[in-house]
Motif scaffolding. Sequence first.
Motif, PDB file in Angstrom:
ATOM      1  N   ALA A  48       0.835  -1.209   0.000  1.00 46.25           N
ATOM      2  CA  ALA A  48       0.000   0.000   0.000  1.00 46.25           C
ATOM      3  C   ALA A  48       0.865   1.252   0.000  1.00 46.25           C
ATOM      4  O   ALA A  48       1.914   1.311   0.648  1.00 46.25           O
ATOM      5  CB  ALA A  48      -0.928   0.000   1.203  1.00 46.25           C
ATOM      6  N   LYS A  49       0.414   2.234  -0.732  1.00 48.20           N
ATOM      7  CA  LYS A  49       1.104   3.521  -0.814  1.00 48.20           C
ATOM      8  C   LYS A  49       0.135   4.618  -0.380  1.00 48.20           C
ATOM      9  O   LYS A  49      -1.057   4.423  -0.312  1.00 48.20           O
ATOM     10  CB  LYS A  49       1.558   3.782  -2.248  1.00 48.20           C
ATOM     11  CG  LYS A  49       2.425   2.680  -2.841  1.00 48.20           C
ATOM     12  CD  LYS A  49       3.837   3.133  -3.025  1.00 48.20           C
ATOM     13  CE  LYS A  49       4.735   2.136  -3.688  1.00 48.20           C
ATOM     14  NZ  LYS A  49       4.879   0.854  -3.108  1.00 48.20           N
ATOM     15  N   GLY A  50       0.678   5.782  -0.108  1.00 50.93           N
ATOM     16  CA  GLY A  50      -0.155   6.919   0.260  1.00 50.93           C
ATOM     17  C   GLY A  50      -0.483   6.918   1.736  1.00 50.93           C
ATOM     18  O   GLY A  50       0.052   6.121   2.518  1.00 50.93           O
ATOM     19  N   CYS A  51      -1.377   7.817   2.116  1.00 53.42           N
ATOM     20  CA  CYS A  51      -1.737   7.991   3.528  1.00 53.42           C
ATOM     21  C   CYS A  51      -2.284   6.718   4.158  1.00 53.42           C
ATOM     22  O   CYS A  51      -2.034   6.436   5.325  1.00 53.42           O
ATOM     23  CB  CYS A  51      -2.756   9.117   3.676  1.00 53.42           C
ATOM     24  SG  CYS A  51      -2.076  10.743   3.296  1.00 53.42           S
ATOM     25  N   ALA A  52      -3.042   5.950   3.380  1.00 52.68           N
ATOM     26  CA  ALA A  52      -3.625   4.726   3.923  1.00 52.68           C
ATOM     27  C   ALA A  52      -2.554   3.735   4.349  1.00 52.68           C
ATOM     28  O   ALA A  52      -2.781   2.914   5.239  1.00 52.68           O
ATOM     29  CB  ALA A  52      -4.576   4.083   2.919  1.00 52.68           C
ATOM     30  N   SER A  53      -1.373   3.820   3.750  1.00 51.68           N
ATOM     31  CA  SER A  53      -0.300   2.897   4.138  1.00 51.68           C
ATOM     32  C   SER A  53       0.099   3.114   5.594  1.00 51.68           C
ATOM     33  O   SER A  53       0.475   2.160   6.284  1.00 51.68           O
ATOM     34  CB  SER A  53       0.912   3.045   3.221  1.00 51.68           C
ATOM     35  OG  SER A  53       1.572   4.272   3.444  1.00 51.68           O
ATOM     36  N   LEU A  54      -0.014   4.345   6.070  1.00 50.86           N
ATOM     37  CA  LEU A  54       0.290   4.621   7.481  1.00 50.86           C
ATOM     38  C   LEU A  54      -0.690   3.892   8.397  1.00 50.86           C
ATOM     39  O   LEU A  54      -0.291   3.275   9.384  1.00 50.86           O
ATOM     40  CB  LEU A  54       0.264   6.124   7.752  1.00 50.86           C
ATOM     41  CG  LEU A  54       1.262   6.962   6.963  1.00 50.86           C
ATOM     42  CD1 LEU A  54       0.998   8.452   7.175  1.00 50.86           C
ATOM     43  CD2 LEU A  54       2.674   6.596   7.334  1.00 50.86           C
ATOM     44  N   PHE A  55      -1.977   3.978   8.062  1.00 49.56           N
ATOM     45  CA  PHE A  55      -3.003   3.293   8.852  1.00 49.56           C
ATOM     46  C   PHE A  55      -2.811   1.783   8.784  1.00 49.56           C
ATOM     47  O   PHE A  55      -2.846   1.089   9.799  1.00 49.56           O
ATOM     48  CB  PHE A  55      -4.401   3.690   8.361  1.00 49.56           C
ATOM     49  CG  PHE A  55      -5.521   3.081   9.159  1.00 49.56           C
ATOM     50  CD1 PHE A  55      -6.006   3.720  10.288  1.00 49.56           C
ATOM     51  CD2 PHE A  55      -6.095   1.875   8.781  1.00 49.56           C
ATOM     52  CE1 PHE A  55      -7.041   3.162  11.029  1.00 49.56           C
ATOM     53  CE2 PHE A  55      -7.128   1.313   9.513  1.00 49.56           C
ATOM     54  CZ  PHE A  55      -7.610   1.960  10.639  1.00 49.56           C
ATOM     55  N   PRO A 108      -4.354   1.816  -5.320  1.00 50.07           N
ATOM     56  CA  PRO A 108      -4.040   2.843  -4.316  1.00 50.07           C
ATOM     57  C   PRO A 108      -4.268   2.302  -2.900  1.00 50.07           C
ATOM     58  O   PRO A 108      -5.160   1.467  -2.676  1.00 50.07           O
ATOM     59  CB  PRO A 108      -5.032   3.972  -4.640  1.00 50.07           C
ATOM     60  CG  PRO A 108      -5.385   3.766  -6.081  1.00 50.07           C
ATOM     61  CD  PRO A 108      -5.335   2.283  -6.301  1.00 50.07           C
ATOM     62  N   GLY A 109      -3.477   2.772  -1.955  1.00 49.35           N
ATOM     63  CA  GLY A 109      -3.565   2.296  -0.581  1.00 49.35           C
ATOM     64  C   GLY A 109      -4.961   2.405   0.005  1.00 49.35           C
ATOM     65  O   GLY A 109      -5.419   1.503   0.705  1.00 49.35           O
ATOM     66  N   LYS A 110      -5.668   3.501  -0.283  1.00 47.54           N
ATOM     67  CA  LYS A 110      -7.018   3.678   0.257  1.00 47.54           C
ATOM     68  C   LYS A 110      -7.961   2.603  -0.277  1.00 47.54           C
ATOM     69  O   LYS A 110      -8.843   2.128   0.438  1.00 47.54           O
ATOM     70  CB  LYS A 110      -7.558   5.079  -0.017  1.00 47.54           C
ATOM     71  CG  LYS A 110      -7.759   5.421  -1.472  1.00 47.54           C
ATOM     72  CD  LYS A 110      -8.277   6.847  -1.629  1.00 47.54           C
ATOM     73  CE  LYS A 110      -8.444   7.264  -3.059  1.00 47.54           C
ATOM     74  NZ  LYS A 110      -9.072   6.336  -3.965  1.00 47.54           N
ATOM     75  N   ASP A 111      -7.748   2.162  -1.521  1.00 46.21           N
ATOM     76  CA  ASP A 111      -8.574   1.093  -2.084  1.00 46.21           C
ATOM     77  C   ASP A 111      -8.242  -0.249  -1.436  1.00 46.21           C
ATOM     78  O   ASP A 111      -9.134  -1.069  -1.196  1.00 46.21           O
ATOM     79  CB  ASP A 111      -8.376   0.998  -3.592  1.00 46.21           C
ATOM     80  CG  ASP A 111      -8.901   2.227  -4.328  1.00 46.21           C
ATOM     81  OD1 ASP A 111      -9.619   3.052  -3.720  1.00 46.21           O
ATOM     82  OD2 ASP A 111      -8.569   2.367  -5.530  1.00 46.21           O
TER      83      ASP A 111
END
Length: 182
Positions: A48-55, A108-111
């Motif tokens: 996962a990439k992007g902000c969701a990867s942090l979560f 995308p990470g959010k997906d």
Amino acid sequence: MTKEELYQAELKQADQDHHTPTAGAITGHILANLWLHQQKVNQARLYAKGCASLFINQKAAEWVATERQYFDRINTLLLSLGEAVPTTTAQFVEYAMLKEDGAEKYAPGKDQLFDLIKDFDTQLLFFQKAIALGKQEGKMKLVHTIVDLDDWMRAEILAGQNFLGNDLMEGRYQEEDDEDDD
């Protein structure tokens, strides 16, 4: 009986239990879904990439550890109740109702996070059926264990939906109203 005969008898009984169904058979689906979801969480953690990867990175170890604990606990409980449990990759693949797609690791990470949340939601459907059958069959320890797992997953769904900025029910299974419009 030979080990092959014992295994064939187990498979025959499992097939019969899935057509009845029984609490043990439905719980076999729960175990397979837990097993596959752990693999999917690990894949999302890695890709996962992007902000969701942090979560996802913050939650992944807890999700996998908790799912593994319930997986082991339910397996032991079913065996103590004289039930067969899935133990082969082929059984896990056959009984799992979650969908797996290797290409999703590039989404995308959010997906990817949303997919994991929807997987939690899919698992809830099996919990309700196993709880109802467990009550009918007097398997109250199994019922209590699945209720605990249900509570944990619902809290994780809420946390994930909140992180994504989604309404709690977005993308989740909802019963259709069968109202007559007479």
